[in-house]
Write a protein that holds these residues in place. Structure first.
Motif, short mmCIF file in Angstrom:
data_model
loop_
_atom_site.label_atom_id
_atom_site.label_comp_id
_atom_site.label_asym_id
_atom_site.label_seq_id
_atom_site.Cartn_x
_atom_site.Cartn_y
_atom_site.Cartn_z
N SER A 275 -5.78 -20.16 -29.58
CA SER A 275 -5.79 -18.91 -30.34
C SER A 275 -7.21 -18.36 -30.39
CB SER A 275 -5.27 -19.13 -31.76
OG SER A 275 -6.17 -19.96 -32.48
N LYS A 276 -7.31 -17.05 -30.58
CA LYS A 276 -8.63 -16.43 -30.66
C LYS A 276 -8.88 -16.03 -32.11
CE LYS A 276 -11.30 -12.67 -28.69
NZ LYS A 276 -11.11 -11.24 -28.85
N ARG A 277 -9.94 -16.57 -32.71
CA ARG A 277 -10.21 -16.27 -34.12
C ARG A 277 -10.74 -14.85 -34.27
NH1 ARG A 277 -13.19 -20.23 -38.25
NH2 ARG A 277 -11.50 -21.53 -37.44
N LEU A 278 -10.15 -14.11 -35.20
CA LEU A 278 -10.57 -12.73 -35.43
C LEU A 278 -11.34 -12.58 -36.74
CD1 LEU A 278 -7.22 -11.03 -34.41
CD2 LEU A 278 -9.29 -11.16 -33.05
N GLY A 279 -11.02 -13.43 -37.71
CA GLY A 279 -11.72 -13.29 -38.98
C GLY A 279 -11.15 -14.22 -40.02
N THR A 280 -11.81 -14.25 -41.17
CA THR A 280 -11.35 -15.07 -42.29
C THR A 280 -11.40 -14.23 -43.56
OG1 THR A 280 -13.63 -15.84 -42.52
CG2 THR A 280 -12.13 -17.27 -41.32
N TRP A 281 -10.66 -14.67 -44.57
CA TRP A 281 -10.61 -13.88 -45.82
C TRP A 281 -10.14 -14.77 -46.95
CZ3 TRP A 281 -6.28 -12.10 -48.81
CH2 TRP A 281 -6.56 -11.05 -49.71
N ALA A 282 -10.62 -14.50 -48.14
CA ALA A 282 -10.12 -15.21 -49.31
C ALA A 282 -9.69 -14.18 -50.33
CB ALA A 282 -11.20 -16.12 -49.88
N GLY A 283 -8.44 -14.28 -50.79
CA GLY A 283 -7.92 -13.33 -51.77
C GLY A 283 -7.48 -14.03 -53.02
N LEU A 284 -7.30 -13.27 -54.07
CA LEU A 284 -6.93 -13.85 -55.36
C LEU A 284 -5.50 -13.43 -55.72
CD1 LEU A 284 -10.28 -13.02 -57.22
CD2 LEU A 284 -9.69 -15.08 -55.91
N ARG A 285 -4.58 -14.38 -55.60
CA ARG A 285 -3.21 -14.06 -55.98
C ARG A 285 -3.20 -13.86 -57.50
NH1 ARG A 285 -3.07 -18.65 -52.99
NH2 ARG A 285 -1.97 -18.68 -50.98
N PRO A 286 -2.67 -12.75 -57.97
CA PRO A 286 -2.73 -12.47 -59.41
C PRO A 286 -1.63 -13.22 -60.16
CG PRO A 286 -1.74 -10.62 -58.23
CD PRO A 286 -2.02 -11.66 -57.21
N TYR A 287 -1.92 -14.46 -60.57
CA TYR A 287 -0.94 -15.29 -61.27
C TYR A 287 -0.90 -14.99 -62.75
CZ TYR A 287 1.21 -18.44 -57.98
OH TYR A 287 2.00 -18.95 -57.00
N ARG A 288 0.28 -15.16 -63.28
CA ARG A 288 0.50 -15.06 -64.72
C ARG A 288 1.69 -15.99 -64.96
NH1 ARG A 288 2.74 -12.01 -68.74
NH2 ARG A 288 1.27 -11.13 -70.25
N GLU A 289 1.93 -16.42 -66.18
CA GLU A 289 3.04 -17.36 -66.39
C GLU A 289 4.35 -16.75 -65.89
OE1 GLU A 289 2.63 -17.83 -70.56
OE2 GLU A 289 3.59 -15.91 -71.00
N SER A 290 4.43 -15.43 -65.92
CA SER A 290 5.58 -14.73 -65.35
C SER A 290 5.15 -13.31 -65.01
CB SER A 290 6.74 -14.70 -66.33
OG SER A 290 6.34 -14.02 -67.50
N VAL A 291 5.92 -12.65 -64.22
CA VAL A 291 5.63 -11.25 -63.92
C VAL A 291 5.76 -10.45 -65.21
CG1 VAL A 291 6.43 -9.22 -62.66
CG2 VAL A 291 6.53 -11.46 -61.57
#
Lengths: 342, 333
Positions: A275-291
Motif C-alpha cells: 500500500s502507498k501511505r498518503l497521510g495520518t490523522w488523529a480525531g476525537l470521537r465525541p463520547y458521552r454516556e449516551s447520545v
C-alpha cells in the motif's frame, strides 16, 4: 394574533457543520415549512471531525440501554444511504456500498440489526481458517462514506433550499439567543466547552490513510487486548486503524500508535505491504454516556428554545440521518407549541 | 535436457509454461510468440472467476469442476497472501442476476460464498427486474497485473522468450522435443482448426472507485472491479472478426449497465478494448504427433477457452503440462 405574525418564518440556528449539523439542517428544511435556517460553525468540511473519519456504517459497542434507539437510528440511516447509492447521486454524495468482515475473539450473539442489513451471515469454519486466531466473525453489507463529498453535497442542497451559512466560533449558545426562535446544538466534541458538559469526553482515534485499490471489503477486528484493528476502504483511499484512547484530547499523530496499527493491519492483510501511505490523522470521537438528543429543559420557557443533538461517539456516520430526523421532529414539536401560544 | 517450446504468450501460454517448469524442473522452456503482454487477447479480459459449465460445452462437468478447483486453489491463495497486489488477485463480492434459477453452478463448490438473495433484498438493491439474484464472494484477476506477474515468475525460473511469428511448424521439427500450442485464435491458421470461431467482446474500463462489487448478468451487462478501474461490458458477437471499436457497442453497453446500476453515473471512461474470445467446443487439451514434411513433431494443445480463459487458465495448464510430461516420458499405464 395577526396573520402577518403567522406568516413570519421561524428563525432556526443549527450550530455545528459536521455530519450531524448538516444533516440536521437539511431535515429541518424538509420538515418545517416557512423557516429560515442558519448554519453556524467555526469548522467546515473538510476540517470537521466527521471528515477525518472512515465514514463506516456499523453500530458498534452500543451500551445495553441504548440498543433499541441506536438500532432504529442506524437502520434509518442505512435506508437513506441505500437509496442514495441506488441513485445516480451515489458518487456525488460519496456513498459506497461495501461488504465486509467483523471478527472477534469469542462467539457472540447476532447483533440486533442483523436481519435488517443486506447480506448478513456468520462466517463459516472454512472462512475463519483464513484468519488465524479469530473465533467468530460476521459478514454483512454496509457503507463507507466519503465524508467530504457527502458534506459538500449536503452543503450545496442546504444553500439551494435557502439556507444561510455563518462562520463563527461561539463562546456560548446564549450569544445568539436573541436572533433565533430555536437553536439546535450539533457541536459534537465542542459541546464539552460550549455547554460545560463534563459528560462529553473524547475517545481518540489514530488512523492511517493509504492507497490500496485492490482491497474491496472492510475488515474489523477486536482482539483479546481490546485492540481495535480495522481496514476500511473508502472510495479512493483505505483507512487503517485504530485506537480508542479514552479522555485523550491529543490531535497530534502518535508514531507508536501508527506503528501498532500498521503491524496489526498487516497481520490481517499481508498485501498491505504494497500500500502507498498518503497521510495520518488523529480525531476525537465525541463520547458521552449516551447520545443527547432532546429539548433542553433548563432554558427559560419564554426564551429561545434549545435542542441538543450531540455525543454520537464513534457512531456518527452510522446514526446521523436517524438522529437528524428525530431532531427535526423535536423542532416541529417546538414550532407547534410556539404557534399554539400565539 | 528437454527443449520445450510454448507457442503463445497470453494467459494460457504463460500459465502452461509455468506449469511445465513445475512438472519438469530441468527442462528448457521457451515461450515463442508474435504478441506479448498488452497485445494479447488475454490483456483486456475482465478476469472474474465464475466458470459456468453451460458455456464450456463438450467438456465433462467433472473435468470442469477439477479445473475450477485447481484454479481456485491457486488464485485464492494468491488473493489472501502478501502477493495479492503484485499478482493482481483480489477477493471481491458481487451479485449475479438471472431470469432463471442458477442451479448448483460449478463455482459454487469453491468460492467463499454463494447464496440467493431474498426477494426483499433483491428489491432493496434495485435488482427487481431480475427473477433471481445471488451474492457471491469470489476472486477477480486484474490481468494487466496478473499476466506480467506470471511472466516474471516464468523468467525467474530460467524461462526463455522469443518474439517471433511462426508460420510454418516445420521450423520447429528437430529443434524442440515438444511444442505446446497455446496460440488461442492462432490455431485456426497455424493448425488449420476451422472449428474455432471468435466471439467478439467490447469492454470499457472506467474510473468508478465507489463501486466495490461486481454485478454480472447474462444480458451483455456486467461490472467487474479490476484494481483501481472498473470493467464495464460487454457484448458477445459470434463470428465477428472486427477488432475495431464501434461506438454503438459502447453506447449499448453503457445504456444497459446504467439501467441495472444507476450508481455507475459519474464514471469516467479510461479506455476501451475489443477482443475476440477464441472459442472452441470443446476446449482442446490433447497431445498428438504431427507428421510434417521435415519429420514428426510432438504437440500438446491447450486452446479454445472462449469466455473462460482466465478462470480456466491454471487448471487447463496443469493438465496440459501433464500431457507434456507424458509425451516426453511416455504415458502412464
Amino acid at each position: 394574533m395577526s396573520d402577518e405574525e403567522d406568516m413570519k418564518p421561524i428563525k432556526i440556528a443549527v450550530v455545528g457543520a459536521g455530519a450531524i449539523g448538516l444533516s440536521t439542517a437539511l431535515c429541518i428544511q424538509d420538515r418545517i415549512r416557512n423557516c429560515d435556517v442558519n448554519l453556524i460553525a467555526d469548522k467546515f468540511s473538510p476540517s470537521t471531525t466527521s471528515d477525518g473519519s472512515a465514514g463506516l456504517w456499523t453500530p458498534f459497542l452500543v451500551p445495553e440501554d441504548q440498543i433499541e434507539m441506536v438500532t432504529r437510528w442506524s437502520m434509518e440511516t442505512y435506508t437513506y444511504l441505500l437509496e442514495k447509492f441506488r441513485s445516480e447521486d451515489a458518487y456525488r454524495y460519496g456513498v459506497q456500498l461495501i461488504s465486509g468482515f467483523n471478527f472477534c475473539q469469542e462467539v457472540k450473539t447476532d447483533p440486533p440489526w442483523c436481519k435488517d442489513v443486506l447480506g448478513f451471515r456468520r462466517l463459516g469454519e472454512e472462512e475463519l481458517k483464513l484468519y488465524p486466531g479469530k473465533e467468530f466473525g460476521i459478514f454483512y453489507t454496509a457503507f463507507t462514506l466519503d465524508v467530504p463529498s457527502l458534506l459538500s453535497s449536503f452543503m450545496r442542497k442546504f444553500r439551494e433550499q435557502g439556507g444561510f451559512v455563518i462562520s463563527k466560533k461561539l463562546g456560548s449558545l446564549q450569544e445568539i439567543e436573541s436572533s433565533y426562535d430555536i437553536i439546535v446544538n450539533c457541536t459534537g466534541i465542542g459541546s464539552a466547552e460550549l455547554l460545560n458538559d463534563t459528560k462529553v469526553k473524547p475517545k481518540r482515534g489514530q488512523v492511517i490513510r493509504v492507497r490500496a485499490p485492490w482491497i474491496k471489503h472492510f475488515y474489523i477486528d477486536i482482539d483479546k487486548n481490546d485492540d481495535v484493528t480495522y481496514i476500511l476502504p473508502g472510495i479512493d483511499t483505505v483507512v487503517l486503524g485504530g485506537t480508542a484512547q479514552d479522555g485523550d484530547w491529543n490531535t497530534e499523530d502518535d508514531p507508536a500508535d501508527i506503528e501498532g496499527i500498521m503491524e496489526r493491519c498487516l497481520k490481517v492483510m499481508p498485501s498491505l505491504k504494497d500500500s502507498k501511505r498518503l497521510g495520518t490523522w488523529a480525531g476525537l470521537r465525541p463520547y458521552r454516556e449516551s447520545v443527547r438528543l432532546e429539548i433542553d429543559r433548563n432554558t427559560n420557557p419564554s426564551k429561545t428554545k434549545i435542542i441538543h443533538n450531540y455525543g454520537h461517539a464513534g457512531a456518527g456516520l452510522t446514526i446521523f440521518w436517524g438522529c437528524a430526523k428525530d431532531a427535526a421532529d423535536l423542532v416541529m414539536d417546538l414550532v407547534k407549541i410556539h404557534k399554539s401560544k400565539m | 535436457m528437454y527443449n520445450i517450446a510454448v507457442l503463445g504468450a497470453g494467459i494460457i501460454g504463460v500459465s502452461t509454461a509455468l506449469n511445465i517448469q513445475k512438472q519438469l524442473p530441468s527442462a528448457r522452456v521457451k515461450i515463442i510468440s508474435e504478441k506479448f503482454g498488452q497485445e494479447t487477447t488475454s490483456w483486456g479480459a475482465g478476469g472474474l472467476f465464475r466458470p459456468t459449465a453451460k458455456f464450456i460445452r463438450g467438456v465433462p462437468e467433472e473435468t470442469i469442476r477439477k479445473w475450477s478447483r485447481t484454479g481456485w486453489e491457486f488464485y485464492s491463495s494468491l488473493a489472501v497472501s502478501d502477493k495479492a497486489k503484485e499478482a493482481g488477485m483480489q477477493i471481491v463480492s458481487g451479485y449475479i442476476l438471472s431470469q432463471t434459477k442458477v442451479e448448483n453452478p460449478v463455482y459454487k463448490d469453491v468460492v467463499y460464498t454463494f447464496h440467493e438473495l431474498s426477494r426483499e433484498s433483491k428489491l432493496k438493491l434495485g435488482f427487481g427486474h431480475y427473477n433471481y439474484a445471488y451474492m457471491v464472494t469470489t476472486v477477480i484477476a486484474t490481468v494487466r497485473e496478473y499476466l506480467p506477474w506470471l511472466f516474471e515468475r516464468f523468467k525467474e525460473n530460467g524461462g526463455q522468450t522469443e518474439q517471433r511469428r511462426i508460420d510454418d511448424l516445420n521450423e520447429l521439427v528437430g529443434v524442440y522435443d515438444v511444442v505446446v500450442n497455446c496460440t488461442g485464435f492462432g490455431s485456426r491458421t497455424l493448425f488449420g482448426d476451422t472449428s474455432m470461431f471468435p466471439v467478439r467482446g467490447h469492454l470499457l474500463r472506467v474510473k468508478a472507485p465507489w463501486i466495490k462489487n461486481f454485478v454480472f448478468t447474462e444480458d451483455d451487462a456486467y461490472l467487474i472491479p479490476n484494481g483501481d478501474l472498473l470493467v464495464v461490458g460487454g457484448c458477445r458477437q459470434e463470428n465477428n472478426f472486427n477488432l475495431n471499436i464501434e461506438s454503438k457497442d459502447r453506447e449499448g453497453i453503457l445504456e444497459r449497465c446504467l439501467k441495472i446500476f444507476p450508481a455507475l453515473k459519474g464514471a469516467v471512461i479510461d479506455h476501451e478494448w475489443v477482443g475476440l474470445r477464441p472459442t472452441r467446443f470443446p476446449i482442446r487439451i490433447e497431445k498428438e504427433v504431427l507428421q510434417l514434411k521435415k519429420g514428426p513433431l510432438k504437440v500438446v494443445h491447450n486452446y479454445g477457452h472462449g469466455a473462460n480463459g482466465i478462470s480456466m487458465s491454471w487448471g487447463t495448464s496443469k493438465d496440459a503440462a501433464e500431457l507434456v510430461k507424458e509425451a516426453l516420458l511416455g504415458s502412464k499405464l
